[in-house]
Design an enzyme around this catalytic site. Structure first.
Site, PDB file in Angstrom:
ATOM      1  N   TYR A  41      37.440 -44.389 -16.060  1.00  7.86           N
ATOM      2  CA  TYR A  41      35.972 -44.459 -16.019  1.00  7.86           C
ATOM      3  C   TYR A  41      35.443 -45.712 -16.710  1.00  7.86           C
ATOM      4  O   TYR A  41      34.275 -46.073 -16.509  1.00  7.86           O
ATOM      5  CB  TYR A  41      35.340 -43.234 -16.687  1.00  7.86           C
ATOM      6  CG  TYR A  41      35.711 -41.901 -16.081  1.00  7.86           C
ATOM      7  CD1 TYR A  41      36.413 -41.809 -14.880  1.00  7.86           C
ATOM      8  CD2 TYR A  41      35.365 -40.711 -16.724  1.00  7.86           C
ATOM      9  CE1 TYR A  41      36.759 -40.582 -14.342  1.00  7.86           C
ATOM     10  CE2 TYR A  41      35.706 -39.481 -16.181  1.00  7.86           C
ATOM     11  CZ  TYR A  41      36.407 -39.417 -15.001  1.00  7.86           C
ATOM     12  OH  TYR A  41      36.752 -38.199 -14.482  1.00  7.86           O
ATOM     13  N   HIS A  99      45.926 -38.022 -15.081  1.00  6.18           N
ATOM     14  CA  HIS A  99      44.787 -38.020 -14.153  1.00  6.18           C
ATOM     15  C   HIS A  99      45.219 -37.740 -12.712  1.00  6.18           C
ATOM     16  O   HIS A  99      44.548 -36.997 -11.983  1.00  6.18           O
ATOM     17  CB  HIS A  99      44.074 -39.380 -14.234  1.00  6.18           C
ATOM     18  CG  HIS A  99      42.638 -39.340 -13.834  1.00  6.18           C
ATOM     19  ND1 HIS A  99      41.700 -40.208 -14.325  1.00  6.18           N
ATOM     20  CD2 HIS A  99      41.962 -38.530 -12.981  1.00  6.18           C
ATOM     21  CE1 HIS A  99      40.515 -39.935 -13.795  1.00  6.18           C
ATOM     22  NE2 HIS A  99      40.659 -38.930 -12.965  1.00  6.18           N
TER      23      HIS A  99
END
Length: 269
Positions: A41, A99
């Site tokens: 992010y 992730h």
């Protein structure tokens, strides 16, 4: 047993700068105690500074971050965690996730999950887990680490992608499913069934989607920047949907996946 993952959390995907800092600050002020970020992010430093500036003690905040798929070889994974902790301004995260599984299993799962467990054993993560893992990957992960080691599999779940088989599979292994994109990037707001249920309860469709997940026992962390929406998402947990409501939502499943990049695994549905 009490739920170890505070619900709802604040998702921070695509949030940066002052917008992100304001969202984190406002969420913590309203009573949120779970903040979800990731290396990918690009906002860990801003998340960390917002937490540091808040009046909420660090030990009351459940902080999640995730290791990106290009940092999965053990040396790189451990270095990336040090970078994340430095950016976040903390000595540990509450939850550290893989992730995405390694594309085409380029890095063997045993290598990166063993490294993940070593990070936890070193006190740098209170819990570890995975994200975007299929049933086959979950079986492999449990074989590697043993039952009880993986706290969660963070997966896409919303009324249009209900992922029931994978959720049941995780639960059989004692793994808590957690839901990202619970509002299907805003699509729940336009759905007539959800609008009708919302109207009946004096609520809005986003609240219905969050309440639905809550009744299924699935923590979630919608992303929001407006105080009104952050408050609304918290209040959704007070909403009690009837069995009729739950059955109507069950019929909305159409396998509509939002997050499916080219490096994703072969999905179960």
């Amino acid at each position: 047993m009490s739920q170890p993952i505070p619900n709802p959390g604040l998702g921070t995907f695509r949030l940066t700068g002052d917008t992100l800092r304001h969202a984190v600050t406002t969420a913590l002020k309203l009573g949120y105690r779970h903040i979800d970020t990731a290396q990918f992010y690009g906002n860990e430093a801003e998340v960390g500074s917002a937490i540091e500036a808040s009046s909420v003690p660090r030990n009351e905040i459940f902080l999640t971050t995730k290791v990106w798929w290009d940092r999965l070889d053990p040396v790189s994974l451990k270095a990336s965690v040090e970078e994340s902790l430095s950016k976040l301004g903390t000595g540990y995260v509450d939850l550290l996730l893989i992730h995405w599984p390694s594309p085409d299993d380029e890095v063997p799962m045993r290598d990166y999950l063993t490294a993940l467990k070593e990070v936890k054993d070193a006190g740098k993560a209170r819990h570890i887990g995975v994200s975007n893992f299929t049933k086959a990957y979950i079986d492999q992960a449990v074989d590697i680490l043993g039952k009880g080691e993986i706290l969660t599999n963070q997966i896409e779940v919303h009324p249009f992608l209900q992922n029931r088989e994978l959720i049941a599979h995780c639960e059989r292994h004692g793994i808590i499913p957690t839901a990202f994109m619970p509002l299907a990037v805003g699509k729940v707001l336009e759905d007539e069934t959800l609008k009708a249920i919302a109207e009946k309860h004096g609520a809005n469709p986003a609240q219905v989607a969050i309440a639905w997940l809550n009744q299924l026992g699935i923590p979630t962390f919608p992303s929001s920047t407006k105080e009104q929406n952050l408050k609304s998402n918290l209040e959704a947990l007070k909403l009690e949907l009837s069995q009729e409501d739950m059955d109507a939502i069950a019929k909305l499943d159409r396998g509509e996946r939002v997050a499916s990049p080219d490096f994703a695994p072969k999905w179960d549905q």
